[in-house]
Every structure is written in structure tokens, then in C-alpha cells.
Write a protein that holds these residues in place. Structure first.
Motif, mmCIF file in Angstrom:
data_model
loop_
_atom_site.group_PDB
_atom_site.id
_atom_site.type_symbol
_atom_site.label_atom_id
_atom_site.label_comp_id
_atom_site.label_asym_id
_atom_site.label_seq_id
_atom_site.Cartn_x
_atom_site.Cartn_y
_atom_site.Cartn_z
ATOM 1 N N PRO A 280 88.042 66.638 63.961
ATOM 2 C CA PRO A 280 86.938 67.440 63.417
ATOM 3 C C PRO A 280 87.348 68.416 62.327
ATOM 4 O O PRO A 280 86.546 68.749 61.458
ATOM 5 C CB PRO A 280 86.405 68.177 64.652
ATOM 6 N N LYS A 281 88.607 68.875 62.353
ATOM 7 C CA LYS A 281 89.057 69.821 61.338
ATOM 8 C C LYS A 281 89.165 69.154 59.972
ATOM 9 O O LYS A 281 88.751 69.707 58.945
ATOM 10 C CB LYS A 281 90.404 70.419 61.743
ATOM 11 N N ARG A 282 89.717 67.942 59.966
ATOM 12 C CA ARG A 282 89.878 67.221 58.701
ATOM 13 C C ARG A 282 88.651 66.403 58.349
ATOM 14 O O ARG A 282 88.513 65.901 57.243
ATOM 15 C CB ARG A 282 91.081 66.273 58.779
ATOM 16 N N ARG A 283 87.779 66.234 59.323
ATOM 17 C CA ARG A 283 86.626 65.348 59.174
ATOM 18 C C ARG A 283 87.084 63.963 58.759
ATOM 19 O O ARG A 283 86.559 63.348 57.836
ATOM 20 C CB ARG A 283 85.632 65.902 58.152
ATOM 21 N N GLN A 284 88.108 63.482 59.477
ATOM 22 C CA GLN A 284 88.676 62.165 59.204
ATOM 23 C C GLN A 284 89.060 61.482 60.508
ATOM 24 O O GLN A 284 89.335 62.150 61.501
ATOM 25 C CB GLN A 284 89.965 62.297 58.371
ATOM 26 N N PHE A 285 89.065 60.154 60.459
ATOM 27 C CA PHE A 285 89.638 59.397 61.558
ATOM 28 C C PHE A 285 91.144 59.438 61.359
ATOM 29 O O PHE A 285 91.627 59.572 60.228
ATOM 30 C CB PHE A 285 89.141 57.952 61.539
ATOM 31 N N SER A 286 91.912 59.317 62.463
ATOM 32 C CA SER A 286 93.360 59.434 62.367
ATOM 33 C C SER A 286 94.090 58.105 62.309
ATOM 34 O O SER A 286 95.269 58.059 61.956
ATOM 35 C CB SER A 286 93.890 60.242 63.564
ATOM 36 N N SER A 287 93.433 57.027 62.661
ATOM 37 C CA SER A 287 94.106 55.725 62.647
ATOM 38 C C SER A 287 93.105 54.598 62.438
ATOM 39 O O SER A 287 91.891 54.778 62.604
ATOM 40 C CB SER A 287 94.874 55.502 63.959
ATOM 41 N N ASP A 288 93.635 53.443 62.071
ATOM 42 C CA ASP A 288 92.827 52.233 61.885
ATOM 43 C C ASP A 288 91.629 52.455 60.968
ATOM 44 O O ASP A 288 90.512 52.052 61.286
ATOM 45 C CB ASP A 288 92.350 51.698 63.245
ATOM 46 N N CYS A 289 91.858 53.092 59.851
ATOM 47 C CA CYS A 289 90.751 53.448 58.967
ATOM 48 C C CYS A 289 90.336 52.354 57.988
ATOM 49 O O CYS A 289 91.135 51.536 57.567
ATOM 50 C CB CYS A 289 91.115 54.685 58.164
ATOM 51 N N SER A 290 89.092 52.428 57.625
ATOM 52 C CA SER A 290 88.542 51.580 56.578
ATOM 53 C C SER A 290 87.592 52.453 55.762
ATOM 54 O O SER A 290 86.896 53.303 56.309
ATOM 55 C CB SER A 290 87.777 50.410 57.201
ATOM 56 N N PHE A 291 87.585 52.249 54.440
ATOM 57 C CA PHE A 291 86.723 53.041 53.572
ATOM 58 C C PHE A 291 85.938 52.100 52.663
ATOM 59 O O PHE A 291 86.523 51.311 51.920
ATOM 60 C CB PHE A 291 87.564 53.994 52.721
ATOM 61 N N LYS A 292 84.620 52.183 52.715
ATOM 62 C CA LYS A 292 83.767 51.291 51.936
ATOM 63 C C LYS A 292 82.697 52.079 51.177
ATOM 64 O O LYS A 292 82.319 53.179 51.556
ATOM 65 C CB LYS A 292 83.055 50.293 52.872
ATOM 66 N N ARG A 293 82.200 51.446 50.135
ATOM 67 C CA ARG A 293 81.075 52.001 49.369
ATOM 68 C C ARG A 293 80.078 50.882 49.121
ATOM 69 O O ARG A 293 80.446 49.782 48.706
ATOM 70 C CB ARG A 293 81.561 52.547 48.031
ATOM 71 N N PHE A 294 78.824 51.148 49.383
ATOM 72 C CA PHE A 294 77.808 50.159 49.094
ATOM 73 C C PHE A 294 77.660 50.038 47.591
ATOM 74 O O PHE A 294 77.574 51.039 46.873
ATOM 75 C CB PHE A 294 76.476 50.558 49.731
ATOM 76 N N ASP A 295 77.631 48.826 47.127
ATOM 77 C CA ASP A 295 77.518 48.605 45.692
ATOM 78 C C ASP A 295 76.153 49.028 45.156
ATOM 79 O O ASP A 295 76.021 49.422 44.001
ATOM 80 C CB ASP A 295 77.775 47.129 45.374
ATOM 81 N N GLN A 296 75.165 48.953 45.981
ATOM 82 C CA GLN A 296 73.827 49.325 45.570
ATOM 83 C C GLN A 296 73.607 50.822 45.668
ATOM 84 O O GLN A 296 74.073 51.477 46.604
ATOM 85 C CB GLN A 296 72.791 48.632 46.471
ATOM 86 N N GLY A 297 72.892 51.383 44.725
ATOM 87 C CA GLY A 297 72.491 52.780 44.797
ATOM 88 C C GLY A 297 71.177 52.887 45.558
ATOM 89 O O GLY A 297 70.433 51.910 45.697
ATOM 90 N N PHE A 298 70.860 54.073 46.048
ATOM 91 C CA PHE A 298 69.641 54.303 46.818
ATOM 92 C C PHE A 298 68.747 55.301 46.081
ATOM 93 O O PHE A 298 69.204 56.359 45.644
ATOM 94 C CB PHE A 298 69.997 54.822 48.213
#
Length: 324
Positions: A280-298
Motif C-alpha cells: 500500500p505504501k508504494r501502491r505496487q504489487f511486489s511480484s509477478d507483475c504485468s503492466f498493460k495499456r488499452f490501445d483505445q482511448g475512452f
């Protein structure tokens, strides 16, 4: 009016929720002891009628392969102190890394030092009462080296350099703890330079639907997220021109659950990070991460439904992005 968006295989699924009345309008879009050497005695020739010279050969010198022993308790303690001191520099380097390449170099150097010290312990003669403990220490150093050499730095982008470095330090201290305790029962001290970071912080899993971040003005937009994946996700609603590390809203959705967020202001891009052990302090997962961005805008003031589950029938594409 409601809009629906499904995700292609390896991505996710979306749908628009803004209620404008009328029928639903669905839109489809397309990671060893020396032997004591004795001087060779020069042979003297037998007496003859003539004087004979008596050749003498020089003593043969040998270099002991191991120090004389066994050591006294005090001498052995001194050896342990020196061992601690030799480890200190590499341990400190591991604790102060600033880049991923310096982390890899620190791990390699400490691995080599641990292996060398383990080998060196096998050549000394500890006091009789400490033979077993010395053997344990030798083996623990070897085990620590093996674990470190197999260490995975792939989570640097996930939990960060500090997180990975601290995890490796805690692992080293834990591996050496058996040897440290056994030596202590004999009145011997070792391990003063081992890291003492305390227990690893407890990760706190947010409740499903928790809004982790909200900033900026609200609006009439809404987003429903159906997380059909086996891992938790943090969905970031990011205003145009802003980095994903500065989201307008961050929504936490647990695995196999659904959550909705309202009052989304303006148009936005959608980023999704998934993994394990949320910090919660870093607002991050600590392991097995994946980062994605939807190609479409909203677009603004609309309601969308996103289904985060790979599907051959999906209709929304996404791209991998740098950790944020």
C-alpha cells in the motif's frame, strides 16, 4: 446507452455503461595437513684411499597447505571476525544499489565471496568443540551463494530495486541464521555484518472496489471492471497527457470479482497492472507483475464495462508498457 468492449486473446473485455436511455448499443473494437618436511640428509661417501668430498644437499622446503592447528577458541573467534569483515563490503554494496546493473554486479560479487569463504573454512582447524559448527557455517555460506546466484531480478520493475535488494538481504540473513545460532551456543560470535532489516512488511490486500487514488475534478463517466483473471489488478484511469504514475483514479479489483467506479472526469486512457503481494505504501504489487495499456482511448461522460480475461472473442487490444 451502454457500450461494450471485449478483449482479444491475451488482453481483456470492455463495455460502456453510461445510461442514456433507449436500447443497448454494443460497440465492438478490434508476460587439506602438511606433512612435515625434513631436510634431506646429505649422503656421505664411504672412506676411500683418497679424500672424498661430502656433498650436502639443500633442505627441501614445502609450503603448508593449511595452517597449524587446531586453533584456540580465541584464534577461531578472530578468524570469524575477519570473515565478517570480508563479507561486509559486498553486503553493503548489495544494500546500496542504485540501478539494475549495479544490483546484478553486487549479487555476483557477493556470490563469489561467499563461495571463496566457504572453501577457505574447509582449510582451517577450529577448536575440537567447534568442528561441527564450523562445518555448518561452511555449508551455510555455500547455500547462501547458491541461492543468491539463482536470485531473480525480474521483479525490479515490479517491487523496485529497494524491494528486491531487501528481499535478497533477508534471504541471506535467514540462510545464515542456523550457523549464527550454533556458534553462539559455543560462545562464538559471527554475523554482525549480516543485514538486520527486521521482518518483511506485511502486505495489505485492499478490499474489492477500493479507490486507491482519486484526484482532479469529477464528471459523469463510469467504469465497471469485471476481473476474470486469477490475479488482482489495479486499474488506472489516466487523463490525456498524464503519465500512468499520476492517475486521475486508481481502482483495485480482486481476482474473479467485479467493481465499478463513478464520477470519472473527462476523457481518459486505461492502464492495468496485475500481480501479487500489494504494497500500500508504494501502491505496487511486489511480484509477478504485468503492466498493460488499452490501445483505445475512452471518451468523457460515458459508461464502459471492461472484462479482464483473455478471450478469442475479445474486441479490445492492449500493449505492454514500462512498469509504473
Amino acid at each position: 446507452m451502454r457500450r461494450a468492449l471485449s478483449i482479444t486473446t491475451g488482453v481483456a473485455v470492455l463495455a460502456l455503461l453510461a445510461g442514456c436511455g433507449g436500447s443497448d448499443d454494443k460497440q465492438t473494437l478490434t508476460g587439506e595437513d602438511p606433512a612435515t618436511s625434513t631436510p634431506t640428509t646429505a649422503p656421505t661417501s664411504a672412506p676411500t684411499s683418497e679424500p672424498a668430498s661430502v656433498p650436502t644437499s639443500a633442505p627441501t622446503t614445502t609450503t603448508p597447505s593449511a595452517p597449524a592447528g587446531p586453533l584456540t577458541q580465541a584464534q577461531y573467534q578472530t578468524a570469524l571476525i575477519r570473515l565478517d569483515q570480508r563479507l561486509a563490503g559486498d553486503i553493503n554494496a548489495l544494500a546500496t544499489v542504485k540501478t539494475e546493473s549495479s544490483l546484478s554486479a553486487a549479487m555476483e560479487n557477493l556470490t563469489q565471496t561467499l563461495n571463496a569463504e566457504s572453501l577457505a573454512l574447509g582449510s582451517i582447524k577450529p577448536p575440537a568443540r567447534a568442528v561441527a559448527a564450523n562445518r555448518v557455517l561452511q555449508l551455510r555460506l555455500k547455500t547462501a551463494a547458491t541461492a543468491l546466484s539463482a536470485g531473480d531480478t525480474s521483479d525490479v520493475g515490479c517491487g523496485g530495486l529497494a524491494y528486491v535488494s531487501q528481499s535478497l538481504q533477508r534471504q541471506l540473513t535467514t540462510t545464515m541464521s542456523t550457523a549464527v545460532a550454533q556458534l553462539r551456543t559455543l560462545g562464538l560470535i559471527f554475523g554482525r555484518t549480516l543485514p538486520d532489516l527486521g521482518p518483511e512488511p506485511t502486505d495489505t490486500r485492499p478490499a474489492n472496489g477500493d479507490v486507491i487514488i482519486r484526484s482532479g475534478a469529477g464528471g459523469n463517466g463510469a467504469l465497471r471492471v469485471k476481473n476474470g483473471s486469477a490475479t488482482d489488478v489495479a486499474v488506472s484511469i489516466v487523463s490525456p497527457g498524464k503519465p500512468p504514475s499520476k492517475p486521475h483514479i486508481m481502482l483495485y479489483v480482486q481476482a474473479k470479482k467485479t467493481a465499478t467506479v463513478y464520477r470519472i472526469g473527462g476523457a481518459y486512457h486505461l492502464y492495468v497492472k496485475s500481480g501479487k503481494d500489494w504494497n500500500p505504501k508504494r501502491r505496487q504489487f511486489s511480484s509477478d507483475c504485468s503492466f498493460k495499456r488499452f490501445d483505445q482511448g475512452f471518451t468523457k461522460n460515458q459508461g464502459w464495462e471492461v472484462q479482464l480475461k483473455p478471450s478469442v472473442l475479445g474486441n479490445a487490444s492492449s500493449s505492454s508498457v514500462d512498469p509504473y
